[in-house]
Motif scaffolding. Structure first.
Motif, PDB file in Angstrom:
ATOM      1  N   LEU A 256     -44.460  51.103  12.886  1.00  0.00           N
ATOM      2  CA  LEU A 256     -45.588  50.594  12.104  1.00  0.00           C
ATOM      3  C   LEU A 256     -46.057  49.223  12.552  1.00  0.00           C
ATOM      4  O   LEU A 256     -47.084  48.730  12.081  1.00  0.00           O
ATOM      5  CB  LEU A 256     -45.213  50.560  10.621  1.00  0.00           C
ATOM      6  CG  LEU A 256     -45.221  51.921   9.919  1.00  0.00           C
ATOM      7  CD1 LEU A 256     -44.595  51.813   8.549  1.00  0.00           C
ATOM      8  CD2 LEU A 256     -46.635  52.469   9.806  1.00  0.00           C
ATOM      9  N   GLY A 257     -45.312  48.569  13.437  1.00  0.00           N
ATOM     10  CA  GLY A 257     -45.752  47.302  13.991  1.00  0.00           C
ATOM     11  C   GLY A 257     -46.014  46.246  12.940  1.00  0.00           C
ATOM     12  O   GLY A 257     -45.223  46.050  12.006  1.00  0.00           O
ATOM     13  N   ASP A 258     -47.154  45.560  13.063  1.00  0.00           N
ATOM     14  CA  ASP A 258     -47.457  44.430  12.183  1.00  0.00           C
ATOM     15  C   ASP A 258     -47.765  44.835  10.748  1.00  0.00           C
ATOM     16  O   ASP A 258     -47.978  43.965   9.897  1.00  0.00           O
ATOM     17  CB  ASP A 258     -48.640  43.634  12.742  1.00  0.00           C
ATOM     18  CG  ASP A 258     -48.224  42.739  13.897  1.00  0.00           C
ATOM     19  OD1 ASP A 258     -47.008  42.621  14.147  1.00  0.00           O
ATOM     20  OD2 ASP A 258     -49.109  42.168  14.558  1.00  0.00           O
ATOM     21  N   LYS A 259     -47.780  46.119  10.456  1.00  0.00           N
ATOM     22  CA  LYS A 259     -47.917  46.549   9.058  1.00  0.00           C
ATOM     23  C   LYS A 259     -46.637  46.282   8.268  1.00  0.00           C
ATOM     24  O   LYS A 259     -46.652  46.344   7.040  1.00  0.00           O
ATOM     25  CB  LYS A 259     -48.281  48.031   8.986  1.00  0.00           C
ATOM     26  CG  LYS A 259     -49.681  48.333   9.510  1.00  0.00           C
ATOM     27  CD  LYS A 259     -50.030  49.805   9.368  1.00  0.00           C
ATOM     28  CE  LYS A 259     -51.451  50.073   9.882  1.00  0.00           C
ATOM     29  NZ  LYS A 259     -51.814  51.508   9.750  1.00  0.00           N
ATOM     30  N   VAL A 260     -45.550  46.012   8.973  1.00  0.00           N
ATOM     31  CA  VAL A 260     -44.288  45.663   8.318  1.00  0.00           C
ATOM     32  C   VAL A 260     -44.227  44.154   8.165  1.00  0.00           C
ATOM     33  O   VAL A 260     -44.318  43.409   9.151  1.00  0.00           O
ATOM     34  CB  VAL A 260     -43.079  46.163   9.130  1.00  0.00           C
ATOM     35  CG1 VAL A 260     -41.777  45.840   8.403  1.00  0.00           C
ATOM     36  CG2 VAL A 260     -43.199  47.661   9.394  1.00  0.00           C
TER      37      VAL A 260
END
Length: 381
Positions: A256-260
């Motif tokens: 999820l990359g920068d969504k976390v």
């Protein structure tokens, strides 16, 4: 279901990522292929833990995937947050078999959002066809019931119109009314409440902790190790069950990359607390938190106030802090209704549940209305 083709998949990998996400959209990370695959691949939601994936795929007459749904055969009622264990006990006391049931939900995540995932360019009757397909699956697999939980209000209406039993719940959400700073948010509160929040933030920031926010691949394995300890500490204190495995958290930041968004409190360079959030299109979703040691107002600072700071800085519309905890109201998080719908096959059991829900719904609405009286916001003249 003439013109439609329904299939079930025991692995989300069997449905192409681009097709699933075309149906799910990009706004809510919890219904993305990435999140659901992380839950599955990490061993968190698997047949071993009582979650047998039955992802629903609906194709139109051109064999195009136009709708999907995150569905599971459940052998228990844990990890759902819409409680039906009383229904199960009543049905089984009467000689019925409640489990397995069909659960259309995001495992372990009481986050509102779409559950009937339809491509924007799908035929107009696609949602109705998907609802019919879910009922058909329930019939063909000889299940007691099907449950769509934490769905949107539009899905709630569509399901209700087709005979599913509607149920209301309640959470606490913070709404951004164009604030340009945390102080601007505080100015919207009554004087007494404003003083309380300022005191809590002052004390939380005066106990020798450093606060840091990490996103996506910035979150090292060492940080996830620490957070997993915090997560278990919280579960142990609440006599709960640790649903999520350690690999789940690593897969989150990988997929999820920068969504976390992981907010961490450190003491002399050592993490002592963490709050895990996921970032949607216009919403920050607060999920898990935990800490070691005793720190004044740390939970409020890390989970609520830092989340508000982040939302204001990034121009987000709201922060969803989840269910439970009337203390959230005094921190600016107000009651918000949540929605679910239930398909019960047995007529007598269905009638009993319908009667219960007809009494429960106005009580939930009355509770939400009553709690609004404790809003910390200044009353408009």
């Amino acid at each position: 279901m003439s013109g439609w083709a329904v299939s079930l998949h025991t692995k989300i990998a069997d449905i192409p990522v681009e097709d699933w996400d075309a149906c799910a959209g990009a706004d809510n990370p919890f219904i993305s292929h990435a999140f659901l695959s992380a839950v599955e691949d990490s061993g968190s939601a698997t047949p071993r833990t009582g979650w047998l994936p039955q992802y629903v795929e609906l194709r139109d007459s051109d064999s195009r995937i136009v709708a999907v749904a995150p569905a599971y055969l459940k052998s228990h009622s844990y990890g759902e947050y819409v409680f039906d264990r009383g229904w199960a006990q009543a049905f089984e006391n009467a000689g019925g078999t409640y489990y397995p049931k069909l659960q259309i939900a995001v495992p372990f995540s009481p986050v509102p959002g779409a559950r009937l995932l339809v491509r924007p360019d799908a035929p107009a009757d696609t949602r109705g066809a998907l609802i019919q397909a879910l009922a058909q699956v329930c019939e063909q697999l000889d299940l007691s019931s099907a449950h769509v939980t934490f769905c949107t209000s539009q899905e709630y209406e569509s399901l209700s119109d087709r005979g599913w039993l509607p149920r209301l719940g309640m959470q606490y959400h913070w709404h951004n009314h164009g604030y340009d700073s945390f102080d601007a948010f505080l100015e919207a509160l009554s004087s007494r409440k404003r003083k309380v929040l300022r005191r809590e933030r002052r004390d939380a920031n005066a106990c020798g902790l450093d606060y840091r926010t990490y996103r996506g691949r910035e979150i090292t394995e060492a940080l996830w190790d620490a957070f997993f300890r915090f997560y278990h500490a919280t579960v142990d204190r609440k006599w709960g069950q640790a649903y999520l495995t350690r690999p789940f958290f690593s897969l989150l930041s990988e997929r999820l990359g920068d969504k976390v968004v992981l907010m961490v409190a450190e003491h002399h360079g050592t993490p002592v607390a963490g709050a895990l959030n996921l970032l949607g299109g216009d919403t920050l979703y607060g999920r898990n938190w935990g800490c070691v040691g005793e720190w004044p107002f740390l939970h409020f600072e890390l989970c609520y106030y830092r989340a508000i700071d982040f939302a204001i800085e990034h121009g987000l519309a709201r922060v969803e802090a989840g269910a439970q905890g009337e203390h959230k109201i005094q921190r600016g998080y107000l009651p918000a209704l949540t929605f679910s719908a239930h398909f019960i096959r047995n007529t007598g059991f269905r009638n009993a549940v319908a009667t219960f829900l007809e009494e429960e719904r106005p009580a939930v609405m009355a509770d939400a209305e009553a709690l609004l009286a404790f809003s910390p916001y200044r009353k408009e003249n």
